[in-house]
Design a protein around this motif. Structure first.
Motif, PDB file in Angstrom:
ATOM      1  N   ILE A 345     -28.342  -7.638 -32.635  1.00 40.28           N
ATOM      2  CA  ILE A 345     -29.098  -6.441 -33.019  1.00 40.28           C
ATOM      3  C   ILE A 345     -29.362  -6.438 -34.514  1.00 40.28           C
ATOM      4  O   ILE A 345     -30.475  -6.106 -34.970  1.00 40.28           O
ATOM      5  CB  ILE A 345     -28.329  -5.180 -32.583  1.00 40.28           C
ATOM      6  N   THR A 479     -34.258  -4.444 -27.604  1.00 38.65           N
ATOM      7  CA  THR A 479     -34.857  -5.600 -28.270  1.00 38.65           C
ATOM      8  C   THR A 479     -35.539  -6.499 -27.236  1.00 38.65           C
ATOM      9  O   THR A 479     -35.367  -6.329 -26.023  1.00 38.65           O
ATOM     10  CB  THR A 479     -33.793  -6.421 -29.014  1.00 38.65           C
ATOM     11  N   THR A 534     -24.384   0.423 -31.961  1.00 37.91           N
ATOM     12  CA  THR A 534     -24.499  -0.654 -30.983  1.00 37.91           C
ATOM     13  C   THR A 534     -23.665  -0.378 -29.738  1.00 37.91           C
ATOM     14  O   THR A 534     -23.881  -0.999 -28.696  1.00 37.91           O
ATOM     15  CB  THR A 534     -24.046  -1.990 -31.596  1.00 37.91           C
TER      16      THR A 534
END
Length: 1011
Positions: A345, A479, A534
């Protein structure tokens, strides 16, 4: 005499006969407790202790397994602190004995120490050494197999599913519900992943009565192999962890340290690391099920009731932990990324940062921000803490206006400053969460908040009830690789958040909410708390905004530095100070282990320096007597100021004209006699010596090098080749063909010694012999390497005329001569600027490093015009950083300080005081064999016998350790035998420092332990 006494006396007689007849020993017999077996401590007549076990009749396979595993480990891991089975006269390690029926007798070695549960010194060291022991043992058991280990065993938590039927025996409904939840998780979540892990035989019972500790708290023994089973390897860690955490302030830390230590010697997989926390809980659940069944069968067994209270208490503690955070901490301790996808990330954010929209005022391509320093010592902290919300808002508006900024950001490592001392606590053992995880953006209330990139509303929470901080929103993002993460927005307006619904799409740059008023955010000045997440740890929009400093690497993986989203010109993150244990661990993990740590047993964390002193994180000042790098003193103000001033103007490579470089080369060359007047600038002493070899080869056309034995000239490949200290030592590959090694001219223990007026010529004759050996092969030397005082050789001063004679031999064969002044130059020897001047010679090449820049990475080669001209053969020589303006200004400042503070003279005066003082000590301490050196480059050689010169290396280790521990003086060893006390402090080392050293050395030598 009662019947019981007669029976006891008869048993002792029977045991005595067994020991004499079968093992040939006799002694005192002391009965020990045992549930099924009879156990005795045997104190033999010579003082040796043994453990005699008389096993009750039972499972033959189980006993055979215990015998077999000790036999296996005796060969596979002979150094492990476990009992070793001793054979009887016939060679058997298990024999038949009659005592209360037929039993199997085994005589074992005795293990010293106190049991873990009763040891007053158990702590972190205990956990780490236990983890290592279990890791080493299990690694040795990988190849072990036995039918007895393949049993279906109730204490194998890999079979925890079998205990679901025993839940009914747990009478307390609350306890039963917790245990059921643990076992259900084991069946549905843990077991499927456990089946992907390696299986083997494990000890399976490293409980707090089976582990022995020594007086320092390290594990000294592991007992009782009766619970061994073939199961999944990781269960070993979970079982041990269930006992190691008892009484620990932070149970997850105890488990993590144990797992990390195990992993260092017996690496586990990331799946195994993720299962350890759940398996530890499972161990407690199994224990409660087993106990409940046993209590039903034996209700009078009150011991089980008491012990289960401990088990229940610890299981409750683990259940209060945040499981996701606990797993992340254990993963981290084992060297895995705490959050597996966090690094991906971060890379995605870095890669796409150019396309992010502004979170505040997105119409501004590059908003100007004002950084408010709200750290504990920051200029804004005091005023901020004393203001009410309105006053704080006015202060910020005023500061923003004065700076012409668009908005302000708050810089602080600890939230306790902002929240007026009211730092949060985590659910983790009451640890303070004080380190800010996000960025605070101060702007007027109702300021629109925009999404930096596309996402969707994932969670909404209003903190009014819990903390009064207003609503928080998490947007979810994905993502291209499929990784999900979130951005967190705190202290929002309730009215704006009321329009949001979970699942609502938010476009890049879209204004989806606004900042709240102070009145709806705990009366704090309006601001946005922005954070990247995250792993929301199951907390969702209640995600913590601050983390625990002691776990910073884990929290930073959970919430990476959000600066990447903004691209501010002002740094908005901090490096959080960590303890020494963590720093050592991370160095081993991230930095090559061949980079050693000074005083590795008790390393220092140095955060500052001044003059001849280093300062650690606690503010303790250490007298530095080994750091000749910071020649004019640590952090000398004049050198620091020169560096700061120049780096604020310009730093570029030396292809551009610059006054400082030319001036510095003139000043440096003027310190050497003609014809040494051409300078080359590089970054380190190693680079300087490497360049010197190239210069010599270009000028002479020869390739061979002559060096002095045990010398060290640098870490580059070319210099390892000419450093016997390296190539002839551990890991070295031996002398290369192009290198010849001359005898070390040691006046103390060499062939020619003090009092021989011709020793210099005699030692130089070996240089002549090396030249002759080359000639026999049709080769000639390019360069002869030597220091003016031999550092790694043991701070050896050269005999008179040694260099004069050696240079003559080399030059007669067409070679050049180099003086390595990397350690001893710049006035350290006191009487001269350079150590080679003590020999009255002029080298062809002089190399310099270390003290030249007082810690700044710079070095130089000075040579003649003729040699420099031969090197200019069409191939350009260029060094990007060598001679850059900042280095040149630093070099000039160092020369100025040496001159203006009369440091060369100072080194001579204080050096003489030091040498005289150690000579005086030598008259009282026979262990001082030789005292040598010039100025402040000295060696004190310790010997056990002044006649035989037996090196006293162990005694020197004691001296160095005690001078550090008791006197806060830092020293080091040198020499081929590691028995020379090396003295080379910063030049400002004072007369008072000298006397402190002498007093400390005298006191320490008086306490040398007997050999």
């Amino acid at each position: 005499m009662t019947d019981a006494n007669r029976q006891h006396g008869g048993e002792i007689e029977a045991i005595d006969a067994l020991l004499r007849n079968s093992y040939g020993i006799s002694g005192r017999i002391i009965a020990l407790p045992g549930e099924h077996d009879l156990n005795y401590c045997i104190e033999a007549e010579d003082g040796t202790r043994f453990l005699l076990k008389l096993h009750a009749p039972g499972d033959a396979d189980d006993l055979a397994m215990q015998v077999a595993v000790l036999d296996h480990l005796a060969l596979a891991a002979p150094k492990l602190p476990i009992s070793r089975a001793l054979p009887d006269k016939s060679g058997s390690t298990a024999i038949t004995a009659e005592l209360r029926g037929q039993r199997t007798a085994r005589l074992l070695t005795w293990l010293t120490g106190s049991v873990w549960s009763k040891s007053p010194v158990r702590g972190r060291q205990s956990i780490v050494t236990l983890g290592r022991l279990l890791g080493e043992m299990d690694r040795s058991l990988e190849s072990f197999s036995h039918p007895g280990a393949k049993r279906s065993y109730a204490w194998d938590i890999g079979r925890a599913d079998m205990h679901l039927e025993n839940l009914v025996f747990i009478a307390d409904a609350g306890k039963q519900a917790v245990v059921r939840a643990v076992l259900d998780r084991f069946v549905h979540e843990v077991l499927p992943r456990l089946r992907q892990c390696p299986r083997q035989v494990i000890h399976n019972d490293a409980n707090d009565y089976n582990v022995l500790l020594d007086e320092a708290g390290g594990v000294s023994g592991l007992l009782d192999f009766g619970d061994m089973v073939e199961t999944w390897r990781v269960i070993e860690i979970a079982v041990a962890g269930a006992y190691a955490l008892i009484g620990a302030d932070d149970p997850v830390d105890a488990i993590a340290r144990l797992a990390g230590a195990y992993h260092t010697v017996n690496p586990i997989s990331d799946i195994e690391a993720e299962l350890i926390f759940d398996l530890t809980c499972t161990r407690y659940a199994v224990s409660m099920c087993m106990a409940a069944k046993q209590i039903r069968d034996n209700p009078e067994n009150t011991y089980l009731l008491v012990s289960q209270e401990d088990v229940w208490r610890e299981l409750q503690r683990l259940q209060r932990e945040n499981r996701s955070l606990a797993v992340a901490r254990i993963r981290d301790a084992c060297g895995f990324e705490p959050i597996p996808h966090s690094a991906r990330i971060e890379r995605w954010l870095e890669r796409n940062a150019h396309d992010f929209a502004g979170v505040l005022k997105p119409s501004l391509t590059k908003p100007k921000v004002l950084a408010l320093d709200l750290t504990a010592t920051g200029p804004d902290a005091g005023a901020w803490a004393t203001l009410d919300a309105a006053g704080a808002e006015r202060l910020i508006e005023e500061r923003v206006g004065q700076a012409g900024a668009d908005f302000a950001i708050g810089l602080y490592a600890e939230d306790r400053i902002v929240y007026k001392g009211d730092a949060y606590e985590t659910p983790t053992a009451g640890q303070r969460r004080t380190v800010h995880l996000g960025i605070d953006l101060f702007a007027p209330a109702r300021e629109p908040v925009h999404a930096p990139f596309a996402g969707a509303v994932a969670f909404i929470h209003d903190d009014a009830v819990d903390f009064g901080f207003g609503p928080t929103v998490l947007l979810e993002h994905r993502t291209e690789e499929g990784d999900i993460f979130w951005t967190l927005y705190g202290h929002l307006s309730r009215q704006s958040v009321a329009r949001l619904v979970v699942g609502q799409a938010v476009a890049r740059g879209e204004a989806f909410c606004t900042l709240g008023e102070a009145s709806e955010n705990g009366n704090w000045s309006p601001h946005l708390h922005f954070q990247i997440v995250t792993d929301h740890l199951g907390l969702r929009a209640r995600m913590h905004g601050v983390g625990v400093g002691e776990q910073w690497q884990v929290w930073r993986a959970i919430s990476p530095d959000p600066s990447v989203v903004f691209g501010f010109s002002t740094p908005a993150s901090v490096i959080v100070a960590r303890d020494k244990d963590f720093l050592v661990r991370e160095r081993h993990r991230r930095i090559g282990r061949s980079l050693s740590i000074a005083y590795s047993a008790t390393p220092l964390k140095i955060v500052g320096g001044e003059g001849a002193h280093l300062i650690d994180e606690a503010g303790t000042r250490w007298l530095d007597m080994v750091n000749n790098v910071c020649h004019v003193g640590h952090c000398h103000p004049r050198v620091v100021k020169a560096a700061q001033a120049q780096i604020a103007k310009l730093n570029t490579n030396s292809r551009y004209l610059h006054d400082s470089l030319v001036e510095y080369s003139r000043r440096l060359a003027n310190l050497l006699p003609d014809p040494l007047n051409v300078c080359f600038f590089v970054n380190s002493g190693s680079e300087a010596n490497d360049l010197a070899i190239r210069l010599a080869r270009a000028y002479t056309g020869n390739r061979d090098i002559i060096t002095v034995d045990h010398a060290y000239h640098g870490h580059l490949s070319s210099l390892i080749d000419v450093s016997p200290y390296k190539f002839a030592g551990k890991g070295g590959e031996g002398r290369p063909r192009h290198v010849r090694v001359a005898e070390m001219p040691d006046l103390y223990r060499g062939r020619f010694r003090y009092g021989d007026a011709d020793a210099g010529r005699k030692y130089a004759d070996d240089v002549r012999d090396q030249v002759a050996a080359l000639a026999v092969e049709g080769r000639r030397p390019a360069l002869f390497f030597s220091e003016g005082i031999l550092g790694t050789g043991g701070q050896l001063t050269l005999p008179d005329n040694y260099l004069r004679e050696a240079y003559a031999h080399v030059r007669a064969a067409g070679g050049l001569c180099l003086a390595d002044e990397v350690q001893v130059g710049f006035g350290r020897v006191g009487s001269h600027m350079w150590a080679h001047e003590l020999q009255g010679v002029v080298p062809d090449i002089v190399t310099m490093g270390k003290p030249i820049g007082n810690g700044h990475p710079m070095a130089a080669v000075v040579t003649t015009e003729a040699i420099a001209a031969a090197f200019a053969n069409g191939m350009e020589y260029f060094n990007t950083f060598g001679g850059n303006p900042v280095s040149a200004e630093i070099g000039l400042a160092v020369l100025d300080v040496i001159r203006d503070e009369r440091l060369m003279h100072h080194c001579r005066v204080v050096g003489d005081r030091l040498m005289d003082g150690v000579h005086a000590l030598a008259s009282r301490h026979e262990i001082i064999g030789d005292v040598r050196g010039h100025g402040l480059f000295n060696g004190v050689e310790l010997v056990r016998d002044r006649e035989t010169l037996e090196p006293a290396a162990a005694e020197l280790d004691f001296v160095i350790a005690e001078m550090k521990r008791k006197h806060h003086i830092l020293l080091s060893s040198e020499g081929p035998h590691h028995n020379v006390l090396k003295v080379k402090p910063p030049a400002p080392f004072s007369a008072e420092d000298c006397d402190r050293f002498l007093d400390g050395l005298d006191e320490t030598l008086s306490r040398l332990p007997p050999r």
